[in-house]
Motif scaffolding. Sequence first.
Motif, mmCIF file in Angstrom:
data_model
loop_
_atom_site.group_PDB
_atom_site.id
_atom_site.type_symbol
_atom_site.label_atom_id
_atom_site.label_comp_id
_atom_site.label_asym_id
_atom_site.label_seq_id
_atom_site.Cartn_x
_atom_site.Cartn_y
_atom_site.Cartn_z
ATOM 1 N N ILE A 1 0.835 -1.207 0.000
ATOM 2 C CA ILE A 1 0.000 0.000 0.000
ATOM 3 C C ILE A 1 0.866 1.252 0.000
ATOM 4 C CG2 ILE A 1 -1.660 1.325 1.353
ATOM 5 C CD1 ILE A 1 -2.858 -1.328 2.308
ATOM 6 N N ILE A 2 1.912 1.270 0.825
ATOM 7 C CA ILE A 2 2.791 2.447 0.884
ATOM 8 C C ILE A 2 3.473 2.679 -0.465
ATOM 9 C CG2 ILE A 2 4.875 3.391 1.954
ATOM 10 C CD1 ILE A 2 4.081 1.983 4.523
ATOM 11 N N SER A 3 3.864 1.602 -1.136
ATOM 12 C CA SER A 3 4.574 1.735 -2.409
ATOM 13 C C SER A 3 3.691 2.268 -3.523
ATOM 14 C CB SER A 3 5.166 0.382 -2.824
ATOM 15 O OG SER A 3 6.126 -0.057 -1.881
ATOM 16 N N THR A 4 2.382 2.029 -3.435
ATOM 17 C CA THR A 4 1.508 2.596 -4.458
ATOM 18 C C THR A 4 1.458 4.117 -4.377
ATOM 19 O OG1 THR A 4 -0.433 2.349 -3.016
ATOM 20 C CG2 THR A 4 0.061 0.539 -4.530
ATOM 21 N N ARG A 5 1.650 4.648 -3.197
ATOM 22 C CA ARG A 5 1.665 6.106 -3.007
ATOM 23 C C ARG A 5 3.055 6.679 -3.201
ATOM 24 N NH1 ARG A 5 1.963 10.593 -3.230
ATOM 25 N NH2 ARG A 5 0.853 12.265 -2.124
ATOM 26 N N PHE A 6 4.067 5.993 -2.693
ATOM 27 C CA PHE A 6 5.445 6.469 -2.795
ATOM 28 C C PHE A 6 6.240 5.435 -3.592
ATOM 29 C CE2 PHE A 6 3.697 7.979 1.263
ATOM 30 C CZ PHE A 6 3.801 9.349 1.083
ATOM 31 N N ARG A 7 6.446 5.689 -4.857
ATOM 32 C CA ARG A 7 7.063 4.713 -5.756
ATOM 33 C C ARG A 7 8.569 4.548 -5.538
ATOM 34 N NH1 ARG A 7 3.513 3.119 -9.864
ATOM 35 N NH2 ARG A 7 1.430 3.427 -8.984
ATOM 36 N N ASP A 8 9.139 5.327 -4.646
ATOM 37 C CA ASP A 8 10.569 5.181 -4.346
ATOM 38 C C ASP A 8 10.834 4.047 -3.363
ATOM 39 O OD1 ASP A 8 11.318 7.346 -5.950
ATOM 40 O OD2 ASP A 8 10.889 8.776 -4.348
ATOM 41 N N VAL A 9 9.794 3.548 -2.704
ATOM 42 C CA VAL A 9 9.988 2.511 -1.687
ATOM 43 C C VAL A 9 10.580 1.230 -2.271
ATOM 44 C CG1 VAL A 9 8.804 1.028 -0.014
ATOM 45 C CG2 VAL A 9 8.219 3.456 -0.168
ATOM 46 N N VAL B 1 -6.074 2.768 -2.952
ATOM 47 C CA VAL B 1 -5.073 2.003 -3.702
ATOM 48 C C VAL B 1 -5.420 1.947 -5.182
ATOM 49 C CG1 VAL B 1 -4.053 -0.289 -4.003
ATOM 50 C CG2 VAL B 1 -4.353 0.648 -1.715
ATOM 51 N N SER B 2 -6.700 1.738 -5.503
ATOM 52 C CA SER B 2 -7.112 1.638 -6.906
ATOM 53 C C SER B 2 -6.862 2.949 -7.668
ATOM 54 C CB SER B 2 -8.590 1.268 -7.002
ATOM 55 O OG SER B 2 -9.407 2.223 -6.345
ATOM 56 N N TYR B 3 -6.812 4.079 -6.979
ATOM 57 C CA TYR B 3 -6.513 5.353 -7.629
ATOM 58 C C TYR B 3 -5.015 5.591 -7.723
ATOM 59 C CZ TYR B 3 -11.453 6.219 -6.684
ATOM 60 O OH TYR B 3 -12.816 6.129 -6.626
ATOM 61 N N TRP B 4 -4.273 5.123 -6.729
ATOM 62 C CA TRP B 4 -2.831 5.346 -6.712
ATOM 63 C C TRP B 4 -2.095 4.493 -7.726
ATOM 64 C CZ3 TRP B 4 -2.331 5.285 -0.658
ATOM 65 C CH2 TRP B 4 -2.740 6.510 -0.158
ATOM 66 N N VAL B 5 -2.584 3.269 -7.970
ATOM 67 C CA VAL B 5 -1.859 2.403 -8.903
ATOM 68 C C VAL B 5 -2.029 2.883 -10.340
ATOM 69 C CG1 VAL B 5 -1.950 0.366 -7.438
ATOM 70 C CG2 VAL B 5 -3.820 0.791 -9.041
ATOM 71 N N GLY C 1 3.761 -5.031 13.694
ATOM 72 C CA GLY C 1 3.573 -4.981 12.251
ATOM 73 C C GLY C 1 2.113 -5.073 11.851
ATOM 74 N N TRP C 2 1.373 -5.974 12.493
ATOM 75 C CA TRP C 2 -0.043 -6.114 12.168
ATOM 76 C C TRP C 2 -0.842 -4.899 12.620
ATOM 77 C CZ3 TRP C 2 -2.821 -8.465 8.822
ATOM 78 C CH2 TRP C 2 -2.403 -9.688 8.276
ATOM 79 N N CYS C 3 -0.470 -4.302 13.732
ATOM 80 C CA CYS C 3 -1.162 -3.087 14.181
ATOM 81 C C CYS C 3 -0.965 -1.948 13.178
ATOM 82 C CB CYS C 3 -0.653 -2.670 15.562
ATOM 83 S SG CYS C 3 -1.160 -3.773 16.906
ATOM 84 N N LEU C 4 0.257 -1.755 12.713
ATOM 85 C CA LEU C 4 0.519 -0.730 11.700
ATOM 86 C C LEU C 4 -0.231 -1.032 10.409
ATOM 87 C CD1 LEU C 4 4.368 -0.152 12.157
ATOM 88 C CD2 LEU C 4 2.516 1.387 12.823
ATOM 89 N N THR C 5 -0.260 -2.299 10.028
ATOM 90 C CA THR C 5 -0.941 -2.686 8.791
ATOM 91 C C THR C 5 -2.436 -2.417 8.869
ATOM 92 O OG1 THR C 5 0.720 -4.388 8.384
ATOM 93 C CG2 THR C 5 -1.366 -4.593 7.199
ATOM 94 N N LEU C 6 -3.043 -2.706 10.020
ATOM 95 C CA LEU C 6 -4.473 -2.457 10.183
ATOM 96 C C LEU C 6 -4.788 -0.965 10.106
ATOM 97 C CD1 LEU C 6 -5.353 -5.010 13.015
ATOM 98 C CD2 LEU C 6 -6.123 -5.080 10.639
ATOM 99 N N VAL C 7 -3.914 -0.137 10.661
ATOM 100 C CA VAL C 7 -4.122 1.310 10.582
ATOM 101 C C VAL C 7 -4.030 1.781 9.131
ATOM 102 C CG1 VAL C 7 -3.177 3.559 11.234
ATOM 103 C CG2 VAL C 7 -3.323 1.732 12.928
ATOM 104 N N VAL C 8 -3.004 1.322 8.413
ATOM 105 C CA VAL C 8 -2.843 1.714 7.004
ATOM 106 C C VAL C 8 -3.985 1.164 6.158
ATOM 107 C CG1 VAL C 8 -1.368 1.426 4.970
ATOM 108 C CG2 VAL C 8 -0.346 1.953 7.187
ATOM 109 N N LEU C 9 -4.375 -0.077 6.415
ATOM 110 C CA LEU C 9 -5.476 -0.680 5.669
ATOM 111 C C LEU C 9 -6.785 0.048 5.943
ATOM 112 C CD1 LEU C 9 -5.853 -3.112 3.738
ATOM 113 C CD2 LEU C 9 -6.520 -4.462 5.723
#
Length: 311
Positions: free
Chosen positions: A207-215, A307-311, A292-300
């Motif tokens: 998800i982060i990479s769809t917004r920031f393509r440098d990741v 995501v469908s707009y960022w890709v 890791g799962w806590c961060l993922t749930l927040v981002v999700l």
Amino acid sequence: MQQTSTTEPPVRTQPAAVDTDKSRTFRRAFADIGAGLRTRQLWSHLGWQDIRQRYRRSTLGPLWITLSMGITAIGLGLLYSQLFGAPISAYVPYITAGFLTWNFIMSSLKEGSNTFIRNAGLVKHLPSPLTVYALRTTWRLSIIFLHNLVIYVIVIAVFFTSLNEPYKLVDNAKDVHPGLGWYSLLAIPALAIFLINSVWVVLLFGIISTRFRDVPQFIDSISSLLFFMTPIVWSVDTLAAKFGEGADTGPRTLIYQLNPMYHFLQIVRAPLIGGEQSWHHWWIVLSVTVIGWCLTLVVLRNYRARVSYWV
């Protein structure tokens, strides 16, 4: 006399503003994960298709990865065993198990960061949960890991006699490893934890990479550095043999103790080769899993709809 109408035109009321925050709920984040787990036939089929298309018209198919990894692991095991003064019967299995585990870790990071970018067409046109694509990637990496496990079985079969009894990884090391036994079954729950972590890594970095393509480029850039900073071709026993009592203290311990990949590596590699293992590795891995799962749930929760707009 005709009377003119004084009726006023109806007043047009503005539609109620759509509350975009309604989609940002943890309930929908959990629903995405649950729906992805229920569509097992979809992501398992897509994962198999990835393997088949990649090695179409190839005689050995995915075994080419196994062959390449086997040659590299055995070659480096023979080389570094001589450089570090280590017995071949111990160091070749050490490097082989390390390579197998490291390949799964880095593949989860690299391919996970590109998951939604590579599946942009499906993400835009196929109304399926994001977790489907994460499970597709994890399933594909699991298949490759099982293929690579053939090399480990061959190496263990060759050096089983030496690993079936207590041994030293380096001749001058003070630590004596217990050898293969029932303790080696700890590799099974360790691999299960690997799969659980792989899913959140793919979701989070994808998800982060769809917004920031440098990741993805950043992960590629530091992968070689992480490889040499993690005890894969070198070992903690090597430091102990070189520095003696001072190896357990000082800045040099930060090289591996602050590296979470070392702890993930150790909970799998140590049981596979009958090595000594401290329980603090498991506590660190479980802590990383929860965080890791806590961060993922927040981002999700906050960004799954974008995501469908960022890709």
